[in-house]
Design a protein around this motif. Structure first.
Motif, mmCIF file in Angstrom:
data_model
loop_
_atom_site.group_PDB
_atom_site.id
_atom_site.type_symbol
_atom_site.label_atom_id
_atom_site.label_comp_id
_atom_site.label_asym_id
_atom_site.label_seq_id
_atom_site.Cartn_x
_atom_site.Cartn_y
_atom_site.Cartn_z
ATOM 1 N N THR A 130 0.943 -1.174 -0.037
ATOM 2 C CA THR A 130 0.009 0.090 0.288
ATOM 3 C C THR A 130 0.836 1.255 -0.040
ATOM 4 O OG1 THR A 130 -1.559 -1.303 1.225
ATOM 5 C CG2 THR A 130 -1.739 1.174 1.123
ATOM 6 N N SER A 145 -4.137 -1.855 5.442
ATOM 7 C CA SER A 145 -4.789 -2.275 4.201
ATOM 8 C C SER A 145 -5.699 -1.136 3.680
ATOM 9 C CB SER A 145 -5.472 -3.708 4.268
ATOM 10 O OG SER A 145 -6.670 -3.146 5.065
ATOM 11 N N GLU A 147 -8.754 -1.396 3.056
ATOM 12 C CA GLU A 147 -10.160 -1.551 3.803
ATOM 13 C C GLU A 147 -9.802 -0.896 5.105
ATOM 14 O OE1 GLU A 147 -13.981 -2.925 4.273
ATOM 15 O OE2 GLU A 147 -12.577 -3.094 2.497
ATOM 16 N N GLU A 148 -8.712 -0.965 5.845
ATOM 17 C CA GLU A 148 -8.586 -0.568 7.264
ATOM 18 C C GLU A 148 -8.550 1.102 7.084
ATOM 19 O OE1 GLU A 148 -5.900 -3.957 9.279
ATOM 20 O OE2 GLU A 148 -4.895 -2.392 8.182
ATOM 21 N N SER A 150 -9.954 2.769 4.471
ATOM 22 C CA SER A 150 -11.234 3.337 4.155
ATOM 23 C C SER A 150 -11.904 3.632 5.510
ATOM 24 C CB SER A 150 -11.874 2.346 3.074
ATOM 25 O OG SER A 150 -13.032 2.713 2.743
ATOM 26 N N ASN A 151 -11.973 2.705 6.196
ATOM 27 C CA ASN A 151 -12.730 2.867 7.554
ATOM 28 C C ASN A 151 -12.289 4.004 8.502
ATOM 29 O OD1 ASN A 151 -14.445 0.650 6.842
ATOM 30 N ND2 ASN A 151 -13.146 -0.858 7.733
ATOM 31 N N ARG A 160 -13.271 5.517 -1.875
ATOM 32 C CA ARG A 160 -12.651 4.164 -2.390
ATOM 33 C C ARG A 160 -13.244 3.992 -3.709
ATOM 34 N NH1 ARG A 160 -11.415 -1.371 0.372
ATOM 35 N NH2 ARG A 160 -10.012 -2.428 -1.332
ATOM 36 N N ARG A 163 -10.859 -1.499 -5.912
ATOM 37 C CA ARG A 163 -10.250 -2.400 -4.777
ATOM 38 C C ARG A 163 -8.704 -1.883 -4.819
ATOM 39 N NH1 ARG A 163 -11.805 -8.475 -6.747
ATOM 40 N NH2 ARG A 163 -14.210 -8.259 -6.067
#
Length: 208
Positions: A130, A145, A147-148, A150-151, A160, A163
């Protein structure tokens, strides 16, 4: 012999009259046929012309609508950038229910670096690595990541797109039409990979 000569001349006149009549009929039919063919050709050309002209008008109308929508999208993007610029730096990352990160801990080679989120242009991942790209073009790696991230990032400023990429509002330079139902995001600084997003994905940004 005189009778035969008179009869022969009388038959020749009849033949000549008959031939002349045939010629007149032929030219008349030729003229009518030519006029009919010309009229049919004009009608066919006019019909085909109107058909393709209507299709072209529909395409032009659709293209015009696409250009208008794209202009609105870029206009909304600029409005959103202006809103972000006016938000107080101490409170821009606070939400009624959540507190989003104002800094991320990244590393450059073996050195840990604190990166302000308002300096980030976009974040992408490739081969499980990343990378944060800042507005000044500098790049740092981060262990989190997408995902982490983005939150933990404010969805008002970051979204986002797919992917592999998280985009900051500040990092978007322009939005272009790409295919029928997709858009291409031009970043500043420029991303190495093309960033493609569906129109539905950008609906929230479009509505400003």
């Amino acid at each position: 012999n005189t009778d035969w000569i008179i009869a022969a001349h009388a038959n020749i006149d009849k033949f000549e009259n008959h031939i002349q009549q045939l010629k007149d009929n032929f030219f008349l039919m030729y003229l009518l046929t030519s006029v009919t063919i010309v009229l049919l050709s004009l009608f066919t050309v006019r019909y085909l012309g109107n058909y393709y002209e209507s299709k072209l008008e529909l395409k032009n109308e659709k293209l015009t609508n696409e250009v208008i929508n794209l202009s609105k999208l870029n206009s909304n993007l600029q409005v959103l950038k202006n809103k972000v610029a006016l938000v107080d730096k101490d409170n821009y990352n606070k939400n009624e229910k959540n507190v989003y990160k104002s800094r991320l801990l990244a590393y450059l080679k073996d050195k840990l670096i604190s990166v302000k989120v308002d300096e980030i242009a976009f974040i992408n991942t490739e081969h499980s690595i990343t990378t944060i790209t800042c507005l000044d073009g500098k790049k740092k790696n981060i262990n989190s990541s997408l995902e982490e991230l983005s939150n933990s990032l404010d969805p008002v400023l970051f979204f986002r797109v797919n992917r592999q990429n998280i985009i900051s509002v500040k990092g978007i330079s322009e939005i272009l039409k790409y295919g029928n139902n997709q858009l291409k995001i031009i970043t500043n600084p420029t991303s190495k990979e093309s960033i493609i997003i569906s129109k539905i994905k950008l609906l929230s940004l479009k509505n400003g």
